[in-house]
Design a protein around this motif. Structure first.
Motif, short mmCIF file in Angstrom:
data_model
loop_
_atom_site.label_atom_id
_atom_site.label_comp_id
_atom_site.label_asym_id
_atom_site.label_seq_id
_atom_site.Cartn_x
_atom_site.Cartn_y
_atom_site.Cartn_z
N ALA A 1 5.35 4.43 -2.22
CA ALA A 1 5.30 4.38 -0.76
C ALA A 1 4.47 5.54 -0.21
O ALA A 1 4.21 6.54 -0.88
CB ALA A 1 6.71 4.44 -0.18
N SER A 2 4.05 5.38 1.04
CA SER A 2 3.53 6.49 1.83
C SER A 2 4.73 7.04 2.59
O SER A 2 5.31 6.35 3.43
CB SER A 2 2.46 6.01 2.82
OG SER A 2 2.05 7.07 3.67
N VAL A 3 5.12 8.27 2.28
CA VAL A 3 6.40 8.77 2.77
C VAL A 3 6.23 9.88 3.80
O VAL A 3 5.29 10.68 3.74
CB VAL A 3 7.28 9.29 1.61
CG1 VAL A 3 7.57 8.17 0.61
CG2 VAL A 3 6.66 10.49 0.92
N CYS B 1 -2.11 5.46 4.48
CA CYS B 1 -2.71 4.61 3.44
C CYS B 1 -2.04 3.26 3.47
O CYS B 1 -1.01 3.06 4.13
CB CYS B 1 -2.59 5.26 2.06
SG CYS B 1 -0.91 5.40 1.43
N ASP B 2 -2.62 2.32 2.74
CA ASP B 2 -2.10 0.95 2.70
C ASP B 2 -0.97 0.90 1.67
O ASP B 2 -1.19 0.59 0.50
CB ASP B 2 -3.22 -0.02 2.32
CG ASP B 2 -2.75 -1.46 2.35
OD1 ASP B 2 -1.69 -1.73 2.94
OD2 ASP B 2 -3.43 -2.32 1.77
N ALA B 3 0.23 1.23 2.12
CA ALA B 3 1.39 1.27 1.24
C ALA B 3 2.63 1.08 2.09
O ALA B 3 2.61 1.31 3.31
CB ALA B 3 1.46 2.60 0.48
N PRO B 4 3.75 0.67 1.49
CA PRO B 4 5.00 0.60 2.26
C PRO B 4 5.33 1.96 2.86
O PRO B 4 5.00 3.00 2.30
CB PRO B 4 6.03 0.17 1.20
CG PRO B 4 5.23 -0.50 0.12
CD PRO B 4 3.91 0.22 0.09
N VAL C 1 5.16 8.56 -5.35
CA VAL C 1 4.61 8.47 -4.00
C VAL C 1 3.10 8.32 -4.02
O VAL C 1 2.40 8.88 -4.87
CB VAL C 1 5.01 9.70 -3.15
CG1 VAL C 1 6.52 9.77 -2.98
CG2 VAL C 1 4.48 10.99 -3.75
N ARG C 2 2.58 7.57 -3.04
CA ARG C 2 1.13 7.46 -2.85
C ARG C 2 0.61 8.56 -1.95
O ARG C 2 -0.49 9.07 -2.14
CB ARG C 2 0.81 6.09 -2.22
CG ARG C 2 0.97 4.91 -3.15
CD ARG C 2 -0.32 4.60 -3.91
NE ARG C 2 -1.47 4.44 -3.03
CZ ARG C 2 -1.77 3.32 -2.36
NH1 ARG C 2 -0.97 2.27 -2.45
NH2 ARG C 2 -2.86 3.27 -1.62
N GLY D 1 -2.04 14.18 -7.89
CA GLY D 1 -2.74 12.93 -7.63
C GLY D 1 -2.27 12.16 -6.40
O GLY D 1 -2.57 10.97 -6.28
N PHE D 2 -1.56 12.79 -5.49
CA PHE D 2 -1.21 12.10 -4.24
C PHE D 2 -1.72 12.92 -3.06
O PHE D 2 -1.89 14.14 -3.14
CB PHE D 2 0.29 11.83 -4.12
CG PHE D 2 1.17 13.06 -4.10
CD1 PHE D 2 1.37 13.79 -2.93
CD2 PHE D 2 1.84 13.46 -5.26
CE1 PHE D 2 2.20 14.90 -2.92
CE2 PHE D 2 2.66 14.58 -5.26
CZ PHE D 2 2.84 15.30 -4.08
#
Length: 311
Positions: A17-19, A42-45, A116-117, A146-147
């Motif tokens: 997810a994008s948190v 970003c394109d994420a939940p 996490v993204r 990497g996020f």
């Protein structure tokens, strides 16, 4: 909205997810800025990382029994669900969590656990053992892991910075509309309807009684309220009047919230309500007789109806 109570053993569709991360006590407009930034990152939940109990409660233990929370966990979850959050990661704040250094927290919780993204935090965010990490630390660790990381600026109205502290002060003084301006919504108390002594019914004002344990108490007294019945056959939205306090007419000692819903005859025992404190009408008081109390309740109800009709 799906609620997760740990960072380990999550299914694949609960990761990535994008948190937005923080305590989110009150879910005020400053928090909304962090959440909206995470939504657009970003394109994420959309996910929320928060902690239960509140870290301040964990570290205080029994040394400081003064309640400070604007919301219990149920109320916070209800508000976040209204904002379109996909995943609420309500992580246990315990000795293990408190012992993580910043790098440990990023490695074990954000990467290995939640995958996490992207992470968004407020500019004043601190994390890790003894609050040793801050927003700049998170940017460095996120780049290595990497996020992405975004820092949302603090916001206000030019006179006051929106904060849980400022909202507590407004509520303690009965300034519900000032609190609403900073929250972006009415301050609410959520919870189950408890079995009480049914005195309100005898007075012609049946009430739904709710506990306020562990919460920062707004000014004690009488309020015009909006009521959402969240469960059961009577589910829906209503108007009413409520007493927040210790019931001085009956020598009460433990504060609670007693809600009278206008023109309502259903059974709400054990159902869950969300009660919005719209307008502070008066302090609580002890009257010379039950008849004097009933007459004042009549005046309170008429005033609450007028206020709520004008919304």
């Amino acid at each position: 909205m799906r609620i997760h109570h740990d960072w380990t053993g999550l299914p694949a569709d609960a990761r990535g997810a994008s948190v937005a991360m923080g305590n989110f006590d009150g879910v005020h407009l400053g928090h909304r800025s962090v959440i909206d930034t995470a939504r657009a990152a970003c394109d994420a939940p959309l996910g929320i990382i928060t902690f239960e109990p509140h870290p301040r409660e964990f570290f205080a233990g029994d040394a400081d029994a003064r309640p400070f929370r604007l919301m219990n966990a149920e109320s916070r979850a209800n508000r976040l669900a209204r904002l379109g959050v996909d995943h609420l990661y309500e992580l246990p704040f315990n000795a293990v969590m408190a012992g993580f250094g910043p790098a440990d927290f990023v490695r074990e919780v954000l990467v290995a656990g939640l995958g996490v993204r992207h992470v968004t935090v407020g500019a004043d965010f601190c994390f890790g053992r003894k609050r040793s990490g801050n927003a700049a630390t998170l940017i460095q660790l996120g780049e290595a892991a990497g996020f992405g990381v975004t820092i949302a600026p603090l916001i206000g109205d030019g006179r006051v910075e929106y904060s849980s502290t400022a909202i507590r002060e407004a509520l303690a003084e009965g300034r519900t509309r000032d609190a609403e301006r900073m929250l972006g919504h009415w301050h609410r108390i959520d919870g189950a309807v408890l079995h009480g002594d049914k005195r309100g019914r005898d007075l012609g004002y049946p009430t739904a009684n709710m506990a306020v344990d562990g919460l920062h108490l707004p000014a004690l007294g009488i309020y015009a309220v909006l009521v959402d019945v969240l469960t059961g056959p009577e589910r829906g939205s209503y108007k009413g009047v409520a007493s927040l306090g210790v019931r001085p007419m009956f020598d009460g000692k433990r504060p609670n919230l007693e809600v009278h819903i206008f023109d309502f005859a259903g059974d709400l025992y054990d159902q869950h309500l969300s009660v919005a404190l719209v307008e502070y009408l008066r302090p609580e008081a002890k009257f010379d007789s039950l008849q004097a109390l009933i007459e004042q309740m009549d005046r309170d109800s008429a005033m609450a109806r007028d206020i709520l009709a004008a919304r």
